[in-house]
Design a protein around this motif. Structure first.
Motif, PDB file in Angstrom:
ATOM      1  N   SER A  56       0.838  -1.204   0.000  1.00  0.00           N
ATOM      2  CA  SER A  56       0.000   0.000   0.000  1.00  0.00           C
ATOM      3  C   SER A  56       0.876   1.257   0.000  1.00  0.00           C
ATOM      4  O   SER A  56       1.932   1.310   0.632  1.00  0.00           O
ATOM      5  CB  SER A  56      -0.932  -0.028   1.213  1.00  0.00           C
ATOM      6  N   GLY A  57       0.374   2.282  -0.728  1.00  0.00           N
ATOM      7  CA  GLY A  57       1.100   3.558  -0.810  1.00  0.00           C
ATOM      8  C   GLY A  57       1.208   4.223   0.544  1.00  0.00           C
ATOM      9  O   GLY A  57       2.172   4.933   0.823  1.00  0.00           O
ATOM     10  N   GLU A  58       0.195   3.996   1.420  1.00  0.00           N
ATOM     11  CA  GLU A  58       0.241   4.606   2.755  1.00  0.00           C
ATOM     12  C   GLU A  58       1.401   4.042   3.563  1.00  0.00           C
ATOM     13  O   GLU A  58       2.084   4.756   4.280  1.00  0.00           O
ATOM     14  CB  GLU A  58      -1.066   4.369   3.532  1.00  0.00           C
ATOM     15  N   ILE A  59       1.614   2.713   3.427  1.00  0.00           N
ATOM     16  CA  ILE A  59       2.735   2.109   4.175  1.00  0.00           C
ATOM     17  C   ILE A  59       4.048   2.683   3.643  1.00  0.00           C
ATOM     18  O   ILE A  59       4.938   3.071   4.416  1.00  0.00           O
ATOM     19  CB  ILE A  59       2.730   0.575   4.033  1.00  0.00           C
ATOM     20  N   ALA A  60       4.171   2.778   2.323  1.00  0.00           N
ATOM     21  CA  ALA A  60       5.403   3.314   1.740  1.00  0.00           C
ATOM     22  C   ALA A  60       5.595   4.753   2.202  1.00  0.00           C
ATOM     23  O   ALA A  60       6.716   5.179   2.509  1.00  0.00           O
ATOM     24  CB  ALA A  60       5.344   3.255   0.219  1.00  0.00           C
ATOM     25  N   PHE A  61       4.490   5.508   2.308  1.00  0.00           N
ATOM     26  CA  PHE A  61       4.615   6.896   2.742  1.00  0.00           C
ATOM     27  C   PHE A  61       5.007   6.964   4.214  1.00  0.00           C
ATOM     28  O   PHE A  61       5.833   7.777   4.610  1.00  0.00           O
ATOM     29  CB  PHE A  61       3.306   7.658   2.506  1.00  0.00           C
ATOM     30  N   ASP A  62       4.411   6.063   5.001  1.00  0.00           N
ATOM     31  CA  ASP A  62       4.750   6.036   6.422  1.00  0.00           C
ATOM     32  C   ASP A  62       6.247   5.751   6.600  1.00  0.00           C
ATOM     33  O   ASP A  62       6.933   6.371   7.409  1.00  0.00           O
ATOM     34  CB  ASP A  62       3.900   4.967   7.115  1.00  0.00           C
ATOM     35  N   LEU A  63       6.742   4.805   5.810  1.00  0.00           N
ATOM     36  CA  LEU A  63       8.173   4.481   5.878  1.00  0.00           C
ATOM     37  C   LEU A  63       9.011   5.703   5.496  1.00  0.00           C
ATOM     38  O   LEU A  63      10.041   5.994   6.091  1.00  0.00           O
ATOM     39  CB  LEU A  63       8.498   3.338   4.917  1.00  0.00           C
ATOM     40  N   TYR A  64       8.520   6.417   4.503  1.00  0.00           N
ATOM     41  CA  TYR A  64       9.238   7.606   4.037  1.00  0.00           C
ATOM     42  C   TYR A  64       9.207   8.699   5.100  1.00  0.00           C
ATOM     43  O   TYR A  64      10.210   9.304   5.456  1.00  0.00           O
ATOM     44  CB  TYR A  64       8.588   8.083   2.731  1.00  0.00           C
ATOM     45  N   ASP A  65       7.999   8.898   5.649  1.00  0.00           N
ATOM     46  CA  ASP A  65       7.781  10.010   6.558  1.00  0.00           C
ATOM     47  C   ASP A  65       8.373   9.746   7.943  1.00  0.00           C
ATOM     48  O   ASP A  65       9.014  10.605   8.531  1.00  0.00           O
ATOM     49  CB  ASP A  65       6.261  10.221   6.659  1.00  0.00           C
ATOM     50  N   THR A  66       8.163   8.515   8.443  1.00  0.00           N
ATOM     51  CA  THR A  66       8.592   8.210   9.811  1.00  0.00           C
ATOM     52  C   THR A  66      10.022   7.714   9.865  1.00  0.00           C
ATOM     53  O   THR A  66      10.762   8.035  10.778  1.00  0.00           O
ATOM     54  CB  THR A  66       7.671   7.125  10.427  1.00  0.00           C
ATOM     55  N   TYR A  67      10.397   6.895   8.887  1.00  0.00           N
ATOM     56  CA  TYR A  67      11.716   6.277   8.966  1.00  0.00           C
ATOM     57  C   TYR A  67      12.712   6.871   7.976  1.00  0.00           C
ATOM     58  O   TYR A  67      13.843   6.405   7.883  1.00  0.00           O
ATOM     59  CB  TYR A  67      11.604   4.771   8.722  1.00  0.00           C
ATOM     60  N   VAL A 106       0.382   5.679  -6.706  1.00  0.00           N
ATOM     61  CA  VAL A 106      -0.676   6.695  -6.712  1.00  0.00           C
ATOM     62  C   VAL A 106      -1.049   7.081  -5.282  1.00  0.00           C
ATOM     63  O   VAL A 106      -1.097   8.262  -4.918  1.00  0.00           O
ATOM     64  CB  VAL A 106      -1.924   6.164  -7.469  1.00  0.00           C
ATOM     65  N   LYS A 107      -1.230   6.057  -4.432  1.00  0.00           N
ATOM     66  CA  LYS A 107      -1.596   6.333  -3.025  1.00  0.00           C
ATOM     67  C   LYS A 107      -0.439   7.033  -2.316  1.00  0.00           C
ATOM     68  O   LYS A 107      -0.647   7.896  -1.469  1.00  0.00           O
ATOM     69  CB  LYS A 107      -1.932   5.017  -2.301  1.00  0.00           C
ATOM     70  N   PHE A 108       0.789   6.643  -2.661  1.00  0.00           N
ATOM     71  CA  PHE A 108       1.950   7.287  -2.063  1.00  0.00           C
ATOM     72  C   PHE A 108       1.920   8.781  -2.402  1.00  0.00           C
ATOM     73  O   PHE A 108       2.052   9.638  -1.527  1.00  0.00           O
ATOM     74  CB  PHE A 108       3.250   6.666  -2.596  1.00  0.00           C
ATOM     75  N   ASP A 109       1.709   9.097  -3.691  1.00  0.00           N
ATOM     76  CA  ASP A 109       1.689  10.502  -4.112  1.00  0.00           C
ATOM     77  C   ASP A 109       0.570  11.263  -3.426  1.00  0.00           C
ATOM     78  O   ASP A 109       0.733  12.419  -3.040  1.00  0.00           O
ATOM     79  CB  ASP A 109       1.532  10.607  -5.638  1.00  0.00           C
ATOM     80  N   GLN A 110      -0.585  10.585  -3.255  1.00  0.00           N
ATOM     81  CA  GLN A 110      -1.710  11.263  -2.598  1.00  0.00           C
ATOM     82  C   GLN A 110      -1.366  11.609  -1.148  1.00  0.00           C
ATOM     83  O   GLN A 110      -1.636  12.702  -0.680  1.00  0.00           O
ATOM     84  CB  GLN A 110      -2.954  10.373  -2.612  1.00  0.00           C
ATOM     85  N   SER A 111      -0.737  10.655  -0.451  1.00  0.00           N
ATOM     86  CA  SER A 111      -0.376  10.921   0.952  1.00  0.00           C
ATOM     87  C   SER A 111       0.629  12.069   1.021  1.00  0.00           C
ATOM     88  O   SER A 111       0.559  12.926   1.899  1.00  0.00           O
ATOM     89  CB  SER A 111       0.260   9.696   1.602  1.00  0.00           C
ATOM     90  N   MET A 112       1.547  12.073   0.072  1.00  0.00           N
ATOM     91  CA  MET A 112       2.570  13.119   0.040  1.00  0.00           C
ATOM     92  C   MET A 112       1.910  14.480  -0.182  1.00  0.00           C
ATOM     93  O   MET A 112       2.224  15.461   0.491  1.00  0.00           O
ATOM     94  CB  MET A 112       3.537  12.798  -1.108  1.00  0.00           C
ATOM     95  N   LEU A 113       0.939  14.503  -1.092  1.00  0.00           N
ATOM     96  CA  LEU A 113       0.245  15.751  -1.418  1.00  0.00           C
ATOM     97  C   LEU A 113      -0.502  16.268  -0.193  1.00  0.00           C
ATOM     98  O   LEU A 113      -0.476  17.456   0.121  1.00  0.00           O
ATOM     99  CB  LEU A 113      -0.739  15.476  -2.561  1.00  0.00           C
ATOM    100  N   ALA A 114      -1.158  15.321   0.500  1.00  0.00           N
ATOM    101  CA  ALA A 114      -1.937  15.702   1.685  1.00  0.00           C
ATOM    102  C   ALA A 114      -1.003  16.316   2.721  1.00  0.00           C
ATOM    103  O   ALA A 114      -1.319  17.327   3.353  1.00  0.00           O
ATOM    104  CB  ALA A 114      -2.643  14.489   2.257  1.00  0.00           C
ATOM    105  N   GLN A 115       0.191  15.733   2.866  1.00  0.00           N
ATOM    106  CA  GLN A 115       1.108  16.262   3.868  1.00  0.00           C
ATOM    107  C   GLN A 115       1.600  17.650   3.479  1.00  0.00           C
ATOM    108  O   GLN A 115       1.709  18.550   4.294  1.00  0.00           O
ATOM    109  CB  GLN A 115       2.285  15.312   4.052  1.00  0.00           C
TER     110      GLN A 115
END
Ligand code: SER
Length: 879
Positions: free
Chosen positions: A392-403, A424-433
């Motif tokens: 999931s893009g959210e997990i990849a984003f969490d790894l990016y953001d937290t770790y 796509v989900k990764f980019d969306q999470s990034m955009l939201a942040q």
């Protein structure tokens, strides 16, 4: 022979000095009094209040070489570094400024003369191009008519969107604040490089590089987007020192100028990475070591929010580039000495803080190694439990953001397992942040009507606490009024006032404003630019503009505030002695109850250090130095090494507070007459408020005495309840502790006995699935420790088999523990993690572990009795 970067900087400053400008020092990278501007990102930041008309300028024309960071916030170049020749996160901006003095005409003429005159930079006029805003016909006419630039090199630029002034030729400091149209000057590096002139379709190439931006400040942008005209027209220009140096040294890339060549060569030696002049990662590391060292020097330390978070990201980006180059050791901190060697001219502090900067970088790099390891573990866990082949893009984003795991790294690891990442989900999470970050990047001017009313109130409260004066303005709900009536709240502005307006960490005064027939109770006093506002409520009668009043400060409160303020100076000087010269004040609060002092320091203070600081401060109190206030020129203060805030722009004449030879600090606050008045000083707390920032809280005088009384009472209560005294209390406590430990051990022993008994009865329930011994058993309300003990005990007795214990808790929460003996794992018969995955697929829940032992937790199970049957069924499928 080419000019070196130091000559170029000096020539710029000399040119403007000749044109009547005062040379002012660079401010620090942490903007003063500006919570939402992350870092100083332009030469004009330190003059923001002057542009807005809130502060009076000391000089009408000034020039600076300002150190800037553009990473995070509105002007953010971090992601471009390494990919273009011209972007840096740390750079020096050369600027000339006019505060209500000259405007477009001189600004343009000065720029042209410096760039093209053969006594100065002597650039070919054919190589220069300029842009102006499409509506700024005045600037356009100046360029065309008054300057000998080829006419076709002057380009009008429109707006990017329908919004007026959403344009590259309209500059603004942030979402609100000073702004205006601008004229940018570009240099053509020649047709060896791709790209077209500004405004053309190919403008994004590397051929035409912007070197100087002339901004004509005339508006103050409001948070609702409106542009308010400012009282005076001003000029703010900014030229990138590294970019102009590239041109004057005949190179294209910033990374090829003298300072970067030397730095990159040292980095390649230290890291043993071959420097073939095209290595992007070496350039990134060179840029980032400059940014990080100067940020730490100016008081930023890595943390999880705000400025510290941006610093952390930059450090991590540098380290990851190091990994790309195959550097596996901790290396970044080793680059500080060469940096200091080549950049010492910029700040004396860099050498002084060398060890501190190295230590911060070393600690951070080590921490990042651990974080990477944890992130990797987490990712592997997610991959084991993954259903399907998309992460999931959210997990990849969490790894990016937290770790700090870059997406590329996550993708690489996933690919090895045949898994894709949902980009796509990764980019969306990034955009939201990013949206969230943008929303918090707004600063507001509270009570802006008061700030802009530009009334000068004179403070007379260093000597007087009661003063006869006149009301010169009144405000209700931020609007000017002539009268405030009984029971109404408002703000009173006086011609002269003994009330101290909250500033420099010292709280505002309270007290009363009285006329014959009315009384205004002052609950707080604040500063709005040069205006001092008394906040409060009319208790009786009414007050009107023009009336005479008697202003009376609450003396007792003021006295205690002053004692705490003087003690804060002593504390700062003592910390400097005990902890070292890297102590930078990060904040302070002084009120009548206590004092609080925040400062940069990388570790918890030891008990000995705290006691030593306390001793030193008390000794200075008992010496009873007179506390002297003097007005001296800022230059003298700098030469004498008097303590001042690093991020503050001081007036030409400053107030210095001296306490014997022990402390000398620039300060506008109120103080005791002698150190002896402080009486006694007690530190009540030492703590961390953010990574690398410590806080000390302390009390003085009568409050300190009452704290001592409280401690005494507490001790007395402990003596009574433990039937001890000050001689035997410690041995009593040790005795209690060892008794507790003994009892705990006994309980543990009994529990284990019980477990062994239980396990013996469980053994009878073992059955076979094919040739494998299996035990699936439900237990109730067991804690984790006994549960693992029980499972171990069963495993030992079983020798070969699978044990599943289903532990049902009171609220229908189930935890399932699975143990598999080694032989079954080795023969690929079963593995605890496989079973975990199947259980989660059928029953839900979360879990993980190792092949020999794993666990699953499931909340809100409706029918707990069916669980064993289901697991039994799953085991049949696997075995
Ligand atoms: N403030 C303008 C800029 O940063 C000019 O100094 O570009």
């Amino acid at each position: 022979m080419h000019k070196n970067i130091d000559n170029i900087r000096q020539e710029f400053l000399n040119f403007f000095k000749k044109k009547g400008h005062e040379i002012i020092a660079s401010s620090t990278l942490i903007p003063d009094n500006d919570q939402t501007l992350l870092f100083t990102n332009s030469g004009m930041n330190q003059f923001k209040n002057i542009f807005l008309g809130m502060d009076k300028p000391l000089f009408k024309r000034v020039t600076t070489a300002q150190r800037c960071v553009r990473a995070g916030g509105k002007h953010n170049d971090l992601d471009n570094v390494g990919y273009t020749a011209r972007h840096l996160t740390f750079f020096e901006m050369l600027g000339n400024f006019s505060f209500g003095d000259y405007f477009k005409n001189e600004a343009i003429q000065f720029a042209w003369e410096l760039l093209t005159d053969n006594n100065w930079f002597n650039l070919s006029k054919n190589k220069l191009w300029v842009t102006v805003h499409i509506c700024d016909s005045e600037s356009y006419d100046i360029w065309i008519k008054q300057v000998d630039i080829p006419n076709e090199h002057v380009i009008k630029i429109g707006n990017n969107t329908d919004n007026f002034y959403d344009s590259d030729n309209f500059w603004q400091m942030g979402n609100v604040g000073p702004c205006g149209p601008c004229s940018e000057i570009f240099y053509d590096h020649g047709d060896r490089f791709q790209g077209g002139p500004p405004g053309s379709l190919k403008e994004l190439g590397e051929r035409y590089v912007e070197i100087w931006n002339l901004v004509f400040i005339q508006f103050n942008r409001q948070s609702n987007g409106h542009l308010l005209s400012l009282p005076m027209l001003s000029v703010d220009t900014g030229m990138g020192l590294e970019r102009i140096s590239a041109i004057l040294q005949g190179v294209h890339s910033n990374y090829s100028i003298d300072i970067f060549r030397k730095l990159i060569s040292s980095i390649s030696q230290i890291t043993q990475v071959n420097n073939d002049n095209t290595n992007r990662s070496l350039c990134v590391i060179a840029d980032h070591i400059r940014t990080c060292s100067f940020l730490i020097q100016d008081g930023v330390t890595p943390s999880n929010e705000g400025r510290g978070y941006v610093l952390r990201r930059i450090i991590r980006r540098a380290i990851l580039h190091g990994k790309k180059l195959g550097i596996n050791d901790i290396f970044f901190y080793k680059l500080v000495p060469p940096l200091i060697k080549y950049m010492q001219h910029l700040s004396d502090n860099l050498r002084e803080k060398k060890d501190f900067i190295k230590k911060v970088l070393f600690n951070e790099e080590k921490l990042f190694e651990d974080t990477l390891r944890k992130g990797l573990k987490l990712l592997e866990k997610k991959l084991v439990l993954l259903r399907g082949n998309v992460l999931s893009g959210e997990i990849a984003f969490d790894l990016y953001d937290t770790y700090g795991f870059p997406l590329e790294l996550t993708k690489d690891i996933c690919l090895r397992h045949g898994i894709h990442v949902d980009q796509v989900k990764f980019d969306q999470s990034m955009l939201a942040q990013k949206k969230h970050a943008k929303e918090s990047n707004k600063f507001y001017i509270f009570n802006k009507n008061i700030s802009l009313c530009n009334i000068l109130s004179t403070f007379v409260g260093y000597r007087e606490l009661t003063y006869r004066t006149k009301i010169i303005a009144l405000f209700r709900i931020n609007k000017p009024v002539n009268k405030i009536c009984a029971k109404e709240e408002g703000i009173v502005i006086l011609k002269n006032t003994p009330f101290y307006g909250e500033s420099g960490g010292q709280v505002g005064d309270s007290g009363q404003l009285k006329t014959i027939s009315s009384l205004f109770q002052v609950t707080n006093t604040k500063k709005y630019g040069q205006t001092i506002g008394h906040l409060g409520v009319v208790n009786s009668g009414s007050i009107s503009v023009g009336e005479e009043i008697i202003a009376q400060v609450n003396q007792c409160k003021r006295r205690h505030i002053s004692l705490n303020h003087s003690a804060t100076h002593l504390l700062r000087a003592a910390l400097y002695q005990v902890l070292g010269t890297h102590i930078i004040q990060k904040g302070s609060l002084v009120n009548d109850q206590y004092l609080r002092f925040d400062f940069c320091h990388h570790e918890t203070m030891t008990e000995v250090q705290i006691n030593t600081v306390e001793n030193i401060v008390n000794k200075q109190i008992w010496i009873n130095f007179p506390i002297m206030a003097d007005m001296i020129p800022i230059e003298t203060a700098k030469n004498d090494g008097i303590v001042m805030l690093v991020n503050k722009q001081y007036e030409k004449i400053v107030r210095v507070i001296r306490m014997g030879n022990f402390s000398a600090e620039l300060c506008g606050g109120t103080h005791a007459k002698n150190t002896g008045e402080i009486g006694i000083f007690v530190i009540t707390k030492e703590s961390s408020i953010a990574s690398g920032i410590r806080r000390i809280e302390a009390v003085t005088s009568i409050t300190a005495l009452s704290v001592i009384h409280q401690y005494k009472k507490l001790l007395q209560d402990i003596f009574t309840s433990t039937k001890s005294n000050n001689k035997n209390i410690l041995s009593k406590i040790y005795e209690f502790k060892s008794r507790c430990q003994k009892l705990e051990k006994e309980i543990e022993h009994l529990r284990n006995q019980q477990i062994i008994q239980e396990s013996l009865s469980f053994i009878k329930e073992i059955y076979y699935i094919k040739d494998v011994q299996v035990l699936v058993k439900q237990v109730e309300n067991m804690m984790l420790n006994p549960l693992t003990n029980l499972i171990d005990c069963l495993k030992r007795q079983l020798k070969s088999g699978v044990i599943v214990l289903i532990n049902v808790n009171k609220n229908n929460k189930i935890s399932i523990a699975i143990a598999v003996t080694k032989d079954l794992i080795e023969n690929n018969r079963i593995n605890a993690l496989n079973l975990v995955r199947l259980i989660i697929n059928t029953l839900g829940g979360k879990g993980g572990g190792k092949p020999h032992f794993a666990q699953v937790g499931i909340n809100n199970v409706i029918n707990t009795s069916k669980i064993s049957t289901k697991i039994n069924y799953l085991l049949h499928n696997i075995l």
